[in-house]
Design an enzyme around this catalytic site. Structure first.
Site, short mmCIF file in Angstrom:
data_model
loop_
_atom_site.label_atom_id
_atom_site.label_comp_id
_atom_site.label_asym_id
_atom_site.label_seq_id
_atom_site.Cartn_x
_atom_site.Cartn_y
_atom_site.Cartn_z
CE LYS A 175 47.13 28.61 1.02
NZ LYS A 175 46.72 30.02 1.01
CD GLU A 250 50.76 32.14 16.92
OE1 GLU A 250 49.58 32.01 17.34
OE2 GLU A 250 51.18 33.13 16.32
CB CYS A 284 48.22 35.45 17.28
SG CYS A 284 49.91 36.01 17.14
CD GLU A 385 42.40 34.38 17.71
OE1 GLU A 385 42.26 33.55 16.80
OE2 GLU A 385 43.52 34.76 18.12
P1 NAI Z 1 43.04 30.26 8.39
O1 NAI Z 1 43.67 29.59 9.56
O2 NAI Z 1 41.96 29.51 7.70
O3 NAI Z 1 44.18 30.59 7.30
C1 NAI Z 1 45.56 30.63 7.58
C2 NAI Z 1 46.30 29.98 6.42
O4 NAI Z 1 45.93 28.61 6.34
C3 NAI Z 1 45.99 30.59 5.06
O5 NAI Z 1 47.15 30.60 4.28
C4 NAI Z 1 44.96 29.63 4.51
O6 NAI Z 1 44.87 29.64 3.11
C5 NAI Z 1 45.49 28.32 5.01
N1 NAI Z 1 44.49 27.24 5.06
C6 NAI Z 1 43.14 27.36 5.20
N2 NAI Z 1 42.57 26.14 5.21
C7 NAI Z 1 43.56 25.23 5.08
C8 NAI Z 1 43.61 23.80 5.03
N3 NAI Z 1 42.52 23.05 5.13
N4 NAI Z 1 44.80 23.21 4.91
C9 NAI Z 1 45.94 23.92 4.85
N5 NAI Z 1 45.96 25.28 4.87
C10 NAI Z 1 44.79 25.93 4.99
O7 NAI Z 1 42.59 31.67 8.85
P2 NAI Z 1 41.61 32.72 8.11
O8 NAI Z 1 40.48 31.98 7.49
O9 NAI Z 1 42.42 33.62 7.27
O10 NAI Z 1 41.10 33.55 9.38
C11 NAI Z 1 40.15 32.95 10.26
C12 NAI Z 1 40.49 33.24 11.70
O11 NAI Z 1 41.78 32.76 12.01
C13 NAI Z 1 40.53 34.69 12.10
O12 NAI Z 1 39.26 35.17 12.37
C14 NAI Z 1 41.39 34.65 13.33
O13 NAI Z 1 40.61 34.35 14.47
C15 NAI Z 1 42.33 33.51 13.08
N6 NAI Z 1 43.68 33.96 12.67
C16 NAI Z 1 44.70 33.81 13.56
C17 NAI Z 1 45.97 34.24 13.25
C18 NAI Z 1 47.11 34.12 14.20
O14 NAI Z 1 48.03 34.91 14.14
N7 NAI Z 1 47.14 33.12 15.06
C19 NAI Z 1 46.25 34.90 11.98
C20 NAI Z 1 45.12 35.00 11.09
C21 NAI Z 1 43.88 34.54 11.45
#
Ligand code: NAI
Ligand code: MG
Length: 492
Positions: A175, A250, A284, A385
């Site tokens: 996904k 992660e 990250c 973050e």
């Molecule tokens: P997110 O963590 O919500 O999304 C990441 C993935 O999880 C996407 O594929 C999303 O569709 C999926 N997802 C969202 N809600 C879910 C749920 N309830 N159950 C299962 N999967 C779910 O991150 P988002 O909204 O894109 O970005 C928000 C913040 O996350 C950013 O501002 C940043 O701080 C952080 N982030 C951290 C990353 C890293 O590399 N550790 C990468 C991207 C974002």
């Protein structure tokens, strides 16, 4: 407009609901493609296909060496198409072409490394304390793995999970982030071209609440591996616990980049800039807390501002651009929100602090490289973050002070230490609570070296030989080779 259907059981199919959503180019802020909007029905189809492929048919019957060869072939195809895939990623996430092309050229190594490892997973013969038994272990694949990826480095982070999962013999349902679905769907076609059997790799695109949550809940999915925000990671961890699923997370960080007065200052300035302004800070491992020893603080900040001030912003496809747009509208608002918070908390703004409106930025959402000094580590700008080009500069007195500040964080993903003293580097690397410590460098990763978080930065490790164990479970086999018959009512 181009349309990207789902990829389930070796076929491109529309979603069960036949709905679509638009994906946008962050530089132009214009939609460029439509992506299938999946839901729990599609997740169910994909999980069943993955479970079939795991349990019967070509993949299930293959030797580990044959699986390894398929991974090698897939690596070759990614190398062949690196430019095309990198262009798609830039169109979706707006990161620099130079960065995404670099990643795409590096990704094949994950498939070569884990492809080579596939047939070197060995159990052990256990020299038992009991006579008359032969005991050995086997490492067996977990089954269907759900892979949930973010938008910042879609195919790189996918490969960190997919290569060891396939090497272990698992099958997957992927996904991708709703902001960057296209490259993963293109990648799945390469897997098909490589000869990976239908059902081994499935891609269900859509939103987190509709597709991601359904994947975590699905009874046939034995493990979830996720990179993204800590709030979503926690929700996934809680759901995985309810279903007793394996889980790797992660979840980013608030990584300290620590510069001592005895460091090579020009190298450290370079490392500080690359730590926070590369990838527009959307990584990250961003070195978002810059800890400067007080004697060099002012001179260092001057050099840092001078270097950051030269950064070219604009079209991420141009070789001359150094800072690209922010990927999503939500992220843009979040970054500006944190700039506001930092100002209200009393941090001193020394550069940036607002939307970039240079002509080269066109209609894109850009934020000027932003530097706050006089940051106290207790401020939200030092604890949370931001995931953008916003640097918090914090002063420290000595080594003990630096350690205390660095570890006063709920995160622990990465840390940088800049010093000319090798003994100090050793002491610091031992005492910093983080999954990766870089000494006199920053933001280096390899398929060969374990990566992951301490504390709230996550669970489990990716990369390096041990990563394959995250997709395996151990079975202990006992063979009676002449044990005397025993009392059936007591443990043998
Ligand atoms: P997110 O963590 O919500 O999304 C990441 C993935 O999880 C996407 O594929 C999303 O569709 C999926 N997802 C969202 N809600 C879910 C749920 N309830 N159950 C299962 N999967 C779910 O991150 P988002 O909204 O894109 O970005 C928000 C913040 O996350 C950013 O501002 C940043 O701080 C952080 N982030 C951290 C990353 C890293 O590399 N550790 C990468 C991207 C974002
Ligand atoms: Mg989200």
């Amino acid at each position: 407009m181009q349309r990207y259907p789902l990829y389930i059981d070796g076929a491109q199919v529309p979603s069960a609901s036949e709905r679509w959503f638009e994906t946008e180019n962050p530089f132009t802020c214009q939609p460029w493609a439509e992506v299938a909007r999946g839901d729990s029905d599609d997740v169910d189809r994909a999980a069943r296909a993955a479970h079939r492929a795991f349990s019967e048919g070509a993949w299930a019957g293959m030797s580990a060496s044959q699986r390894g060869q398929l991974l090698h072939r897939l690596g070759d195809l990614v190398a062949r198409d690196a430019r095309r895939l990198a262009e798609i990623e830039v169109r979706d996430n707006g990161k620099l072409f130079a960065e995404m092309f670099g990643q795409l050229n590096y990704i094949p190594q994950w498939f070569y490394y884990f492809g080579g490892l596939a047939d070197k997973v060995q159990g052990a013969v256990i020299p038992l304390d009991k006579k008359g038994y032969f005991n050995f272990t086997r490492h067996e694949p977990l089954g269907v793995v759900g892979i949930i990826t973010p938008w910042n480095s879609p195919l790189l982070l996918l490969s960190w999970k997919l290569a060891p999962a396939l090497a272990a013999g698992c099958t997957v349902v992927i996904k991708p982030s709703e902001f960057t679905s296209a490259s993963t769907l293109e990648f799945a076609r390469l897997a098909e071209e490589a000869g990976i059997p239908a059902g081994v790799i499935n891609v269900v695109t859509g939103f987190g609440a509709e597709v991601g949550a359904a994947l975590v809940e699905h009874p046939l999915v034995r493990k979830i591996t996720f990179t993204g925000s800590d709030s979503t990671g926690r929700a996934i961890g809680a759901a995985a616990a309810r279903h007793l699923k394996h889980v790797s997370l992660e979840l980013g960080g608030k990584s300290p980049n620590i510069v001592f007065a005895d460091a090579n200052i020009d190298d450290a300035v370079n490392g500080a800039v690359s730590g926070i302004f590369a990838a527009t800070g959307q990584t990250c491992i961003a070195g978002s807390r810059l800890l400067l020893q007080e004697d060099i603080h002012d001179a260092f900040v001057d050099k840092l501002l001078a270097l950051a001030g030269t950064a070219n912003m604009g079209d991420p496809m141009l070789g001359t651009t150094q800072v690209g747009p922010v990927t999503t509208p939500q992220q843009f608002d979040k970054i500006l929100g944190y700039i506001d918070i930092a100002t209200k908390e009393g941090a001193t703004l020394r550069s940036g602090g607002k939307r970039a409106t240079r002509p080269e930025c066109g209609t894109g959402r850009f934020v000027e490289p932003t530097v706050f000094v006089d940051v106290d580590n207790r401020m939200r700008i030092a604890q949370e973050e931001v995931f953008g080009p916003v640097l918090s500069v914090i002063r420290f007195k000595d080594e003990a002070d630096a350690i205390a500040i660095a570890n006063d964080s709920r995160f622990g993903l990465g840390a940088g230490v800049w010093t000319g003293d090798i003994a100090r580097a050793m002491r610091m690397s031992e005492r910093i609570q983080a999954g990766t410590v870089w000494v006199n460098t920053y933001r280096a990763v390899s398929y060969m070296s374990p990566f992951g978080g301490y504390k709230d930065s996550g669970l489990g490790r990716e990369n390096g030989a041990e990563a394959i164990l995250q997709y395996l479970q151990t079975k202990s086999v006992w063979i009676n080779s002449g044990a005397p018959s025993a009392n059936p009512f007591v443990m043998r």
